[in-house]
Design a protein around this motif. Sequence first.
Motif, PDB file in Angstrom:
ATOM      1  N   ILE A   1       0.835  -1.206   0.000  1.00  0.00           N
ATOM      2  CA  ILE A   1       0.000   0.000   0.000  1.00  0.00           C
ATOM      3  C   ILE A   1       0.871   1.259   0.000  1.00  0.00           C
ATOM      4  O   ILE A   1       0.722   2.135  -0.853  1.00  0.00           O
ATOM      5  CB  ILE A   1      -0.944   0.002   1.221  1.00  0.00           C
ATOM      6  N   GLY A   2       1.806   1.342   0.951  1.00  0.00           N
ATOM      7  CA  GLY A   2       2.579   2.564   1.156  1.00  0.00           C
ATOM      8  C   GLY A   2       3.417   2.981  -0.035  1.00  0.00           C
ATOM      9  O   GLY A   2       3.406   4.159  -0.434  1.00  0.00           O
TER      10      GLY A   2
ATOM     11  N   LEU B   1      -6.984   2.677  -8.962  1.00  0.00           N
ATOM     12  CA  LEU B   1      -6.755   4.117  -8.882  1.00  0.00           C
ATOM     13  C   LEU B   1      -6.985   4.799 -10.225  1.00  0.00           C
ATOM     14  O   LEU B   1      -7.582   5.884 -10.284  1.00  0.00           O
ATOM     15  CB  LEU B   1      -5.325   4.393  -8.398  1.00  0.00           C
ATOM     16  N   GLN B   2      -6.532   4.163 -11.322  1.00  0.00           N
ATOM     17  CA  GLN B   2      -6.733   4.762 -12.641  1.00  0.00           C
ATOM     18  C   GLN B   2      -8.213   4.838 -12.977  1.00  0.00           C
ATOM     19  O   GLN B   2      -8.686   5.848 -13.530  1.00  0.00           O
ATOM     20  CB  GLN B   2      -5.992   3.962 -13.708  1.00  0.00           C
ATOM     21  N   SER B   3      -8.962   3.798 -12.631  1.00  0.00           N
ATOM     22  CA  SER B   3     -10.413   3.819 -12.875  1.00  0.00           C
ATOM     23  C   SER B   3     -11.079   4.913 -12.057  1.00  0.00           C
ATOM     24  O   SER B   3     -11.981   5.616 -12.536  1.00  0.00           O
ATOM     25  CB  SER B   3     -11.026   2.458 -12.526  1.00  0.00           C
TER      26      SER B   3
ATOM     27  N   ILE C   1      -9.634   7.679 -11.007  1.00  0.00           N
ATOM     28  CA  ILE C   1      -9.250   8.957 -11.611  1.00  0.00           C
ATOM     29  C   ILE C   1     -10.101   9.242 -12.840  1.00  0.00           C
ATOM     30  O   ILE C   1     -10.603  10.363 -13.034  1.00  0.00           O
ATOM     31  CB  ILE C   1      -7.754   8.952 -11.982  1.00  0.00           C
ATOM     32  N   SER C   2     -10.306   8.216 -13.688  1.00  0.00           N
ATOM     33  CA  SER C   2     -11.071   8.393 -14.923  1.00  0.00           C
ATOM     34  C   SER C   2     -12.536   8.709 -14.654  1.00  0.00           C
ATOM     35  O   SER C   2     -13.163   9.503 -15.349  1.00  0.00           O
ATOM     36  CB  SER C   2     -10.957   7.137 -15.792  1.00  0.00           C
ATOM     37  N   GLU C   3     -13.086   8.074 -13.623  1.00  0.00           N
ATOM     38  CA  GLU C   3     -14.509   8.222 -13.341  1.00  0.00           C
ATOM     39  C   GLU C   3     -14.833   9.395 -12.416  1.00  0.00           C
ATOM     40  O   GLU C   3     -15.837  10.086 -12.589  1.00  0.00           O
ATOM     41  CB  GLU C   3     -15.052   6.931 -12.716  1.00  0.00           C
ATOM     42  N   SER C   4     -13.963   9.611 -11.403  1.00  0.00           N
ATOM     43  CA  SER C   4     -14.299  10.605 -10.371  1.00  0.00           C
ATOM     44  C   SER C   4     -13.244  11.680 -10.177  1.00  0.00           C
ATOM     45  O   SER C   4     -13.463  12.604  -9.382  1.00  0.00           O
ATOM     46  CB  SER C   4     -14.539   9.892  -9.030  1.00  0.00           C
ATOM     47  N   GLY C   5     -12.104  11.550 -10.837  1.00  0.00           N
ATOM     48  CA  GLY C   5     -11.065  12.559 -10.712  1.00  0.00           C
ATOM     49  C   GLY C   5      -9.955  12.152  -9.756  1.00  0.00           C
ATOM     50  O   GLY C   5     -10.100  11.235  -8.942  1.00  0.00           O
ATOM     51  N   TRP C   6      -8.838  12.854  -9.849  1.00  0.00           N
ATOM     52  CA  TRP C   6      -7.661  12.488  -9.059  1.00  0.00           C
ATOM     53  C   TRP C   6      -7.866  12.723  -7.565  1.00  0.00           C
ATOM     54  O   TRP C   6      -7.254  12.048  -6.738  1.00  0.00           O
ATOM     55  CB  TRP C   6      -6.428  13.236  -9.561  1.00  0.00           C
ATOM     56  N   ARG C   7      -8.744  13.648  -7.210  1.00  0.00           N
ATOM     57  CA  ARG C   7      -8.991  13.905  -5.793  1.00  0.00           C
ATOM     58  C   ARG C   7      -9.647  12.716  -5.100  1.00  0.00           C
ATOM     59  O   ARG C   7      -9.323  12.377  -3.949  1.00  0.00           O
ATOM     60  CB  ARG C   7      -9.843  15.162  -5.639  1.00  0.00           C
TER      61      ARG C   7
ATOM     62  N   LEU D   1      -9.250   7.768  -1.477  1.00  0.00           N
ATOM     63  CA  LEU D   1      -9.242   6.309  -1.378  1.00  0.00           C
ATOM     64  C   LEU D   1      -7.939   5.819  -0.762  1.00  0.00           C
ATOM     65  O   LEU D   1      -7.939   4.950   0.129  1.00  0.00           O
ATOM     66  CB  LEU D   1      -9.440   5.692  -2.768  1.00  0.00           C
ATOM     67  N   MET D   2      -6.816   6.379  -1.192  1.00  0.00           N
ATOM     68  CA  MET D   2      -5.521   5.959  -0.656  1.00  0.00           C
ATOM     69  C   MET D   2      -5.388   6.320   0.823  1.00  0.00           C
ATOM     70  O   MET D   2      -4.829   5.561   1.614  1.00  0.00           O
ATOM     71  CB  MET D   2      -4.393   6.593  -1.479  1.00  0.00           C
ATOM     72  N   ALA D   3      -5.920   7.481   1.206  1.00  0.00           N
ATOM     73  CA  ALA D   3      -5.859   7.897   2.610  1.00  0.00           C
ATOM     74  C   ALA D   3      -6.609   6.913   3.506  1.00  0.00           C
ATOM     75  O   ALA D   3      -6.134   6.546   4.586  1.00  0.00           O
ATOM     76  CB  ALA D   3      -6.438   9.305   2.759  1.00  0.00           C
ATOM     77  N   VAL D   4      -7.754   6.452   3.048  1.00  0.00           N
ATOM     78  CA  VAL D   4      -8.552   5.496   3.823  1.00  0.00           C
ATOM     79  C   VAL D   4      -7.814   4.173   3.975  1.00  0.00           C
ATOM     80  O   VAL D   4      -7.774   3.585   5.066  1.00  0.00           O
ATOM     81  CB  VAL D   4      -9.925   5.273   3.156  1.00  0.00           C
TER      82      VAL D   4
END
Length: 455
Positions: free
Chosen positions: A35-36, A169-171, A173-179, A184-187
Amino acid sequence: MSNNNNISGLDARLKKIPIFYGWIVVAIVFITMGIGVNVRTSFSLLYPSILQEFGWDRATTAAAFTIGFISAGAFSPIIGRIMDFSAPRYLLSASALMVSAGLVLSIYATEPWHIYLTLGVMMIGTGVVMTYVGHSMFLPNWFEQKRGLAIGLAFSGVGIGSVFLMPILQSTISESGWRSACLLMAVLLVVVVVPLNLILQRKSPDELGLKPDGEEQDVLTGQTVRVIADAIVDTEWTQTDWTLKKAMKTGSFWWLCLTCSSGLYAWYAVQIHQTKYLIETGISPLEASFALGFVGFAGILGQIYFGHLSDRIGREWVWTLASSGFALCYLMLLMMEDNSHSALLYAMVTVQGGLGYALAAIFGSMPADLFQGRRYGEILGVVSLIALMGGGVGPYVTGYLYDLNGNYRAAFWLAFAICLVSIFSVWMTAPRKRRLVAGQAEKRAASIVTDQEGV
């Protein structure tokens, strides 16, 4: 403490787990790095979206990674010194929380310096504890005979994580944006990495009254006995109580720094710019993300196999093979400018991950072979500082040369030359002249026995 009677209640219970606890440590590192490290690598996926949204030039945007690496390098000696006297579970948990905070704050970014602070200093900089650098400060304590294999297995978690995490992550980003990807990564970090390390991670077998894999207790005398062939080549060197000051007076220290910094330059120069470059050659963003994930997948077997191989034939040979993998990678990228065929794409990511990523197992093993001791964390921290400067400069120089020339040709040829520098440097570092790996020690012992029998 090493005295079994002084082991804490939790540690006493952990010791009773019916397998060698060192392999549990390996499993925790495997998950943490899965993960990290991939959170840090995700900057390559965030990079195109940030460029598109804000319209900054490539060098300005890639500088976030460079600033992050420079700050990670600056933090490394401090972390190493703390690691010499503190438990890694606290540092790892704090790192995960700080990276999570950086990811959350990044969603409010509107200026380059916002990205530099959140995704640079906070995500990449403080996240160094969860990467190869932080784990290399204590994982070698658990293994001697199988050090390369254990570190290779633990660090292969990066590959497993990338196979699953990068496409997700790419999906996102494509669907909802990089934010949304940042949230998701923070969780993931807070829910998985923090509790796992805070509860179970330990610095050394001494904390549980155990011994590393190269030692076992004699059931009759209770004394520790060696079960591996003598690996010492330079007795004076190995008996030295190494401090940072003493290490910095040796040529091996500086050759080690050059070896690692040039190796990380080659690694991260391609990692950060690869996705954008592939898209520009005609490859779809989704296929480019799968390619990035496949690099990690290829690295799984590469790190495990070559980590084990380094225990048999030596660190220098495996570092040479790994650096050659990155050199081939850059040659194939140059070829892809005129031919973006999928076969060439996957050949490129295979040598990048399968060979190149073997550097990680040696990065964690070779410094310990040379300078292991009670101040090892501080020494590795300074080596990491210099190494991370190379890793941080790589993406910036690559972006700068692109902005200057309008293509990546000069940048990729420069990286190819740096791969050759790394190969030369590792042979000058020469850990084999101080301490042999297990396979070399066994071969030497067998040769001595043969010679004695011949007499």
